[in-house]
Design an enzyme around this catalytic site. Structure first.
Site, PDB file in Angstrom:
ATOM      1  N   TRP A 100       1.167  -1.180   0.243  1.00  0.00           N
ATOM      2  CA  TRP A 100       0.085  -0.370   0.003  1.00  0.00           C
ATOM      3  C   TRP A 100       0.930   1.297  -0.153  1.00  0.00           C
ATOM      4  O   TRP A 100       0.438   1.946  -0.951  1.00  0.00           O
ATOM      5  CB  TRP A 100      -1.578   0.428   0.926  1.00  0.00           C
ATOM      6  CG  TRP A 100      -1.850  -1.065   1.467  1.00  0.00           C
ATOM      7  CD1 TRP A 100      -2.195  -2.430   2.028  1.00  0.00           C
ATOM      8  CD2 TRP A 100      -2.649  -1.091  -0.196  1.00  0.00           C
ATOM      9  NE1 TRP A 100      -2.981  -3.109   1.876  1.00  0.00           N
ATOM     10  CE2 TRP A 100      -3.545  -2.265   0.687  1.00  0.00           C
ATOM     11  CE3 TRP A 100      -3.217  -0.723  -1.220  1.00  0.00           C
ATOM     12  CZ2 TRP A 100      -4.419  -3.137  -0.129  1.00  0.00           C
ATOM     13  CZ3 TRP A 100      -4.302  -0.970  -1.946  1.00  0.00           C
ATOM     14  CH2 TRP A 100      -5.058  -2.143  -1.385  1.00  0.00           C
ATOM     15  N   ASP A 167      -1.329   6.496   6.624  1.00  0.00           N
ATOM     16  CA  ASP A 167      -2.293   5.761   6.201  1.00  0.00           C
ATOM     17  C   ASP A 167      -2.893   5.025   7.108  1.00  0.00           C
ATOM     18  O   ASP A 167      -2.239   3.818   7.519  1.00  0.00           O
ATOM     19  CB  ASP A 167      -1.969   5.089   5.003  1.00  0.00           C
ATOM     20  CG  ASP A 167      -2.825   4.095   4.588  1.00  0.00           C
ATOM     21  OD1 ASP A 167      -4.179   3.746   4.845  1.00  0.00           O
ATOM     22  OD2 ASP A 167      -3.192   3.390   3.412  1.00  0.00           O
ATOM     23  N   LYS A 191     -12.029  -1.704   6.218  1.00  0.00           N
ATOM     24  CA  LYS A 191     -11.176  -2.127   7.463  1.00  0.00           C
ATOM     25  C   LYS A 191     -11.854  -2.426   8.879  1.00  0.00           C
ATOM     26  O   LYS A 191     -12.009  -3.554  10.121  1.00  0.00           O
ATOM     27  CB  LYS A 191      -9.472  -2.009   7.348  1.00  0.00           C
ATOM     28  CG  LYS A 191      -9.332  -1.990   6.551  1.00  0.00           C
ATOM     29  CD  LYS A 191      -8.957  -3.507   5.175  1.00  0.00           C
ATOM     30  CE  LYS A 191      -8.563  -3.016   3.739  1.00  0.00           C
ATOM     31  NZ  LYS A 191      -7.790  -1.532   3.468  1.00  0.00           N
TER      32      LYS A 191
HETATM   33  C1  LIG Z   1      -6.901  -1.601   2.277  1.00  0.00           C
HETATM   34  C2  LIG Z   1      -5.751  -0.306   2.496  1.00  0.00           C
HETATM   35  C3  LIG Z   1      -5.716   0.361   1.212  1.00  0.00           C
HETATM   36  C4  LIG Z   1      -6.918   0.521   0.418  1.00  0.00           C
HETATM   37  O1  LIG Z   1      -7.710   1.259   0.972  1.00  0.00           O
HETATM   38  P1  LIG Z   1      -9.163   1.546  -0.437  1.00  0.00           P
HETATM   39  O2  LIG Z   1     -10.293   1.968   0.549  1.00  0.00           O
HETATM   40  O3  LIG Z   1      -9.232  -0.580  -0.814  1.00  0.00           O
HETATM   41  O4  LIG Z   1      -8.637   1.564  -1.267  1.00  0.00           O
HETATM   42  C5  LIG Z   1      -4.679   0.746   1.564  1.00  0.00           C
HETATM   43  N1  LIG Z   1      -3.593   1.436   2.724  1.00  0.00           N
HETATM   44  C6  LIG Z   1      -4.100   0.080   2.952  1.00  0.00           C
HETATM   45  C7  LIG Z   1      -2.847   0.309   4.277  1.00  0.00           C
HETATM   46  C8  LIG Z   1      -5.269  -0.799   3.461  1.00  0.00           C
HETATM   47  O5  LIG Z   1      -5.450  -1.464   4.436  1.00  0.00           O
END
Ligand SMILES: *Cc1c(COP(=O)(O)O)cnc(C)c1O
Length: 355
Positions: A100, A167, A191
């Site tokens: 990511w 993030d 998540k």
């Molecule tokens: C799942 C995830 C993403 C991507 O998320 P989307 O909402 O599907 O774009 C980005 N960063 C991390 C750390 C993730 O776990």
């Protein structure tokens, strides 16, 4: 209805109380004679939902004054581009701690020079890079608090001389964080916070300077700050379910309480990985995530048999990501410790059978 032991990495498990209220609201929202799926995003009823969700975010995370809370669309992946589009003026520093983070770097490079100041790529991201020095001449440092795919998590955030963008998609609301150390936090909801379809952004207003490039209206943070996340139609239902999930989180004691529960689940799980002769962890012990635990059978020819047994026991979502292999148990907030006990019980049983 019997619920599965849902170890899925995302969309993740949600609290049953939130699901029940959401199901009811799909039929009749607050006795309004309308579904939550039908109400106007400009109605008083939805104003109340938005205000409540925002105030829960503020209260649970302890967001200080001077920060805006936004509910956007396009997932965390859109933030990979929105952050540099709005905030990269001269140069940005990125820590490459997983797939990511790597995708965030790729997007940032579309907008300007990127300094990848640390990476654990050469060790298949099995640890969190640490001890790097942060350059003074960058607009911001970008980090990923929890590497969902590799099961590593930052335990201590770096002290940075420049603004920090994080993030937090896969561990937001799993533990207390000092929001004042960050200038921008983003997280896809699916998540640990709600269903897919909404992305939480918490941004310090002073971080957003004059634009140094043309930014499309919908991709400009200022649009959504000024419009209070109502510039266009927001994902009404997704925000509503986030509200229900955060209400549940508050009712069980907030972030300190959930952190203790998450730690208990993680201790139980990693304890089994370390003591069971058949299994092994995949990443540095000190970086192990309390959200996503990656583990392997030492003899991978038994993978299928273990997955089959898990499925029979109602345990789902434990197949590892293709870039790590083996297994991954995601233990998000709403996963009860009983589910972890079922999984560790199964691992014990598997070891006895195989012995
Ligand atoms: C799942 C995830 C993403 C991507 O998320 P989307 O909402 O599907 O774009 C980005 N960063 C991390 C750390 C993730 O776990």
């Amino acid at each position: 209805m019997t619920r599965k032991h849902n170890f899925g990495a995302g969309p993740g498990i949600l609290p049953e109380s939130a699901l029940k209220q959401a199901a009811q609201a799909v039929l009749d929202f607050n006795g309004s004679g309308m579904s939550i799926l039908e109400i106007s995003h400009r109605s008083k009823d939805f104003d109340a939902v938005m205000d409540k969700t925002k105030s829960l975010v503020r209260e649970l995370l302890g967001v200080p004054e001077g920060y805006s809370i936004l509910f956007l669309q396009g997932g965390a992946s859109t933030q990979f581009a929105m952050v540099p589009m709005n905030c990269l003026h001269t140069k940005a520093a990125y820590v490459d701690s997983g797939v990511w983070a790597n995708k965030a770097i790729k997007e940032a490079k579309l907008f300007g020079p990127v300094d990848v100041i640390a990476s654990s790529k050469d060790q298949n991201y099995s640890h969190v890079p640490k001890g790097y020095s942060i350059p003074n001449d960058c607009d911001y440092l970008h980090i990923t608090s929890n590497n969902t795919i590799y099961g590593t998590q930052i335990k201590e955030f770096p002290n940075s001389p420049i603004p920090v963008v994080c993030d937090m998609s896969s561990d937001i609301f799993s533990r207390p964080v000092d929001v004042s150390k960050f200038d921008l936090i983003y997280a896809g909801a699916q998540k640990n916070m709600g269903p897919a379809g909404v992305t939480l952004v918490i941004v310090r207003d002073g971080f957003l300077k004059e634009q140094s490039r043309v930014v499309p209206t919908m991709l400009n943070y200022k649009t959504h700050i000024e419009g209070d996340s109502l510039y266009n139609t927001p994902p009404v239902f997704a925000i509503y379910v986030c509200m229900l999930t955060l209400e549940w989180l508050k009712s069980i004691g907030g972030l300190k309480a959930i952190e203790a529960m998450n730690r208990a689940k993680a201790d139980l799980f990693y304890g089994e990985v370390d003591s069971n002769p058949l299994f092994t962890g995949t990443c540095a012990t000190e970086d192990r995530s309390s959200m996503n635990a990656c583990f392997l059978l030492k003899d991978s020819s038994q993978d299928e048999a273990f997955l089959r047994m898990a499925k029979e026991a109602g345990i789902i979502g434990i197949k590892g990501h293709r870039s790590v292999g083996g297994f991954r148990a995601s233990m998000y907030n709403a996963l009860p410790i009983e589910s972890v006990q079922s999984l560790t019980g199964l691992m014990k049983e598997f070891a006895l059978k195989t012995a």
